[in-house]
Design a protein around this motif. Sequence first.
Motif, PDB file in Angstrom:
ATOM      1  N   ARG A  42       0.820  -1.268  -0.062  1.00 21.67           N
ATOM      2  CA  ARG A  42      -0.068  -0.133  -0.009  1.00 21.67           C
ATOM      3  C   ARG A  42       0.896   1.253  -0.057  1.00 21.67           C
ATOM      4  NH1 ARG A  42      -4.799  -0.781   4.500  1.00 21.67           N
ATOM      5  NH2 ARG A  42      -5.339   1.488   3.522  1.00 21.67           N
ATOM      6  N   CYS A  90      -1.352   4.731  -0.171  1.00 22.94           N
ATOM      7  CA  CYS A  90      -1.881   4.927   0.918  1.00 22.94           C
ATOM      8  C   CYS A  90      -0.788   5.777   1.933  1.00 22.94           C
ATOM      9  CB  CYS A  90      -2.504   3.656   1.668  1.00 22.94           C
ATOM     10  SG  CYS A  90      -3.691   2.841   0.897  1.00 22.94           S
ATOM     11  N   CYS A 121      -1.755   9.190  -0.956  1.00 24.03           N
ATOM     12  CA  CYS A 121      -3.278   9.164  -0.566  1.00 24.03           C
ATOM     13  C   CYS A 121      -3.525  10.543  -0.170  1.00 24.03           C
ATOM     14  CB  CYS A 121      -3.566   8.066   0.091  1.00 24.03           C
ATOM     15  SG  CYS A 121      -5.646   8.280   0.563  1.00 24.03           S
ATOM     16  N   SER A 126      -3.883  10.416   3.724  1.00 27.38           N
ATOM     17  CA  SER A 126      -2.613  10.531   4.727  1.00 27.38           C
ATOM     18  C   SER A 126      -1.855  11.644   4.631  1.00 27.38           C
ATOM     19  CB  SER A 126      -1.725   9.388   4.062  1.00 27.38           C
ATOM     20  OG  SER A 126      -2.358   7.945   4.120  1.00 27.38           O
ATOM     21  N   CYS A 163      -9.127   5.505   7.294  1.00 28.39           N
ATOM     22  CA  CYS A 163      -8.405   4.513   6.597  1.00 28.39           C
ATOM     23  C   CYS A 163      -8.892   2.987   7.146  1.00 28.39           C
ATOM     24  CB  CYS A 163      -7.031   4.527   6.835  1.00 28.39           C
ATOM     25  SG  CYS A 163      -6.169   5.987   6.438  1.00 28.39           S
ATOM     26  N   CYS A 216     -12.398   3.579   3.841  1.00 28.10           N
ATOM     27  CA  CYS A 216     -11.971   3.398   2.619  1.00 28.10           C
ATOM     28  C   CYS A 216     -12.117   2.096   2.122  1.00 28.10           C
ATOM     29  CB  CYS A 216     -10.296   3.867   2.570  1.00 28.10           C
ATOM     30  SG  CYS A 216      -9.298   3.557   1.364  1.00 28.10           S
ATOM     31  N   TYR A 259     -10.477   0.490  -0.185  1.00 27.30           N
ATOM     32  CA  TYR A 259      -9.304  -0.070  -0.495  1.00 27.30           C
ATOM     33  C   TYR A 259      -8.576  -1.014   0.498  1.00 27.30           C
ATOM     34  CZ  TYR A 259      -4.341  -0.334  -2.295  1.00 27.30           C
ATOM     35  OH  TYR A 259      -3.399  -0.954  -2.673  1.00 27.30           O
ATOM     36  N   ALA A 260      -8.685  -0.661   1.787  1.00 28.25           N
ATOM     37  CA  ALA A 260      -8.267  -1.423   3.129  1.00 28.25           C
ATOM     38  C   ALA A 260      -8.673  -2.533   3.087  1.00 28.25           C
ATOM     39  CB  ALA A 260      -8.499  -0.766   4.267  1.00 28.25           C
ATOM     40  N   ILE A 268      -1.027   0.945   6.758  1.00 34.19           N
ATOM     41  CA  ILE A 268      -0.801   2.025   5.569  1.00 34.19           C
ATOM     42  C   ILE A 268       0.483   1.983   4.815  1.00 34.19           C
ATOM     43  CG2 ILE A 268      -2.708   3.263   5.988  1.00 34.19           C
ATOM     44  CD1 ILE A 268      -0.802   5.510   6.752  1.00 34.19           C
TER      45      ILE A 268
END
Length: 474
Positions: free
Chosen positions: A113, A116, A120, A123, A223, A227, A229-230, A296
């Motif tokens: 990641r 991330c 991101c 972040s 996160c 999100c 994506y996590a 991340i």
Amino acid sequence: MTSSRSKPVIPIVAAPVAGQTISLYQKTPKVYPRSVSGYFKNWRWLMIWLTQLVFYGMPWLQYGGRQALLLDIDTHRFYLFGLVIFPQDLFYLALLLIISALGLFLFTAVAGRLWCGFSCPQSVYTEIFLWMERTIEGDRMARQKLDSQPWGAHKIGIKVSKHSAWLAFSLVTGFTFVGYFTPIRELCSDMLQWQMGGWSCFWLGFYGLATYGNAGFLREQVCKHMCPYARFQSAMFDNHTLIVAYDSARGEPRGGRSKNQDYQADGLGSCIDCNICVQVCPVGIDIRNGLQYECISCGLCIDACNDVMDKMQYPRDLIRFSAAGLSGQHKLRQHLLRPRVLIYSGLFVLMTAWLGYGLLHKPDFKVDIMRDRNIMYRETGHGIENPYQLHLTNATEHNQRYQVRARGIDGLRVESEQILTAASTEEILVPLSLSVPASDLQGSHRIQIEVTALSNDGKANGEQVSTNSTFYLP
């Protein structure tokens, strides 16, 4: 008769004491990330500077007397330096989204990641807000002590200063965001004169407050819980993906010790259980518990652990980016030449080349021919006439003239205006009338309508677009 069936056990719940509040959910403890310096921290700030210079600086760039990058909502135009993209060009947007997805899959398969941790927006802005918080309130211990103090003039002053800095930065961010959709120089002038439109004010406030809330308060909760994506990134990992990992074989059993102690003789590992890797983590996890979806991959725990290892005079990289079985040049080659990486890379390069070719060879104008649905044909003094609507889009940023011609049937000619003029990036809809002399021909016939861009001297030597249509006869 006594039943042999066992009776259900009913739990006895004590009644709440008067005035007592019973919470059904465990409150998430606040994360106080500790400041750290090192290799990955420097890379993180380099990416922060790079991304923010692009974000805040791009709207102010000028190209050809206009904003270089502008998604003009009012005129339905997307200006990208010398390119003008119209709503009909959604094909390019689709390709761009596919390329972005493939790039994300590729980088995740290779190195986890990294997006991330280093690029991101969540972040990036969280790190910027944390920097302002540390500057005003102090590092981890000072912030914890301040939050535990009762409210007073000193605490209120510090909190007001911090939130004022957060709000100012958020409003600048919201203003820049709106500047991608409304010419930012005009937006700045309208704002200074208190003449901003309602929608501009709304989106400035909306995006500014979103930045303030997400980076100032929600932070790691975005996160962890918001999100997507996590949640699905683990599906793109395999045993060769680079991830932040703790070397448990070397670090365990962990425990405190003095610097000069022979820890190996005492049966201890390299980890001194200082918990600094946990304290510096922006999402508050303990990487020593193994890979977690909240991680991340920012690498801050690596910098913190290496700093401790240096002070203890132990070898570095107790926590490091690593992959299962990755060691040496041969293994690195295997890591990069995996089928998954090769497929993602091939598709990424193919789609990028396709997008680049399409943009470089993008036509300077578009033509769409639509028949008049109310009239199939009509008889006139010129013969048989068919009416059409010609929709022409000038995709260049200068005025242009065009010549209209038709072919496909003997004697086919253009009865309406043959020379059309379109201003810069203008879309015009004009009636087009074609006719043929009366003859023995019957039924429908395929024809081609050609539109050619004229040069400054009136010669038809520019780009040509040909469109098929149908001509109807009695």
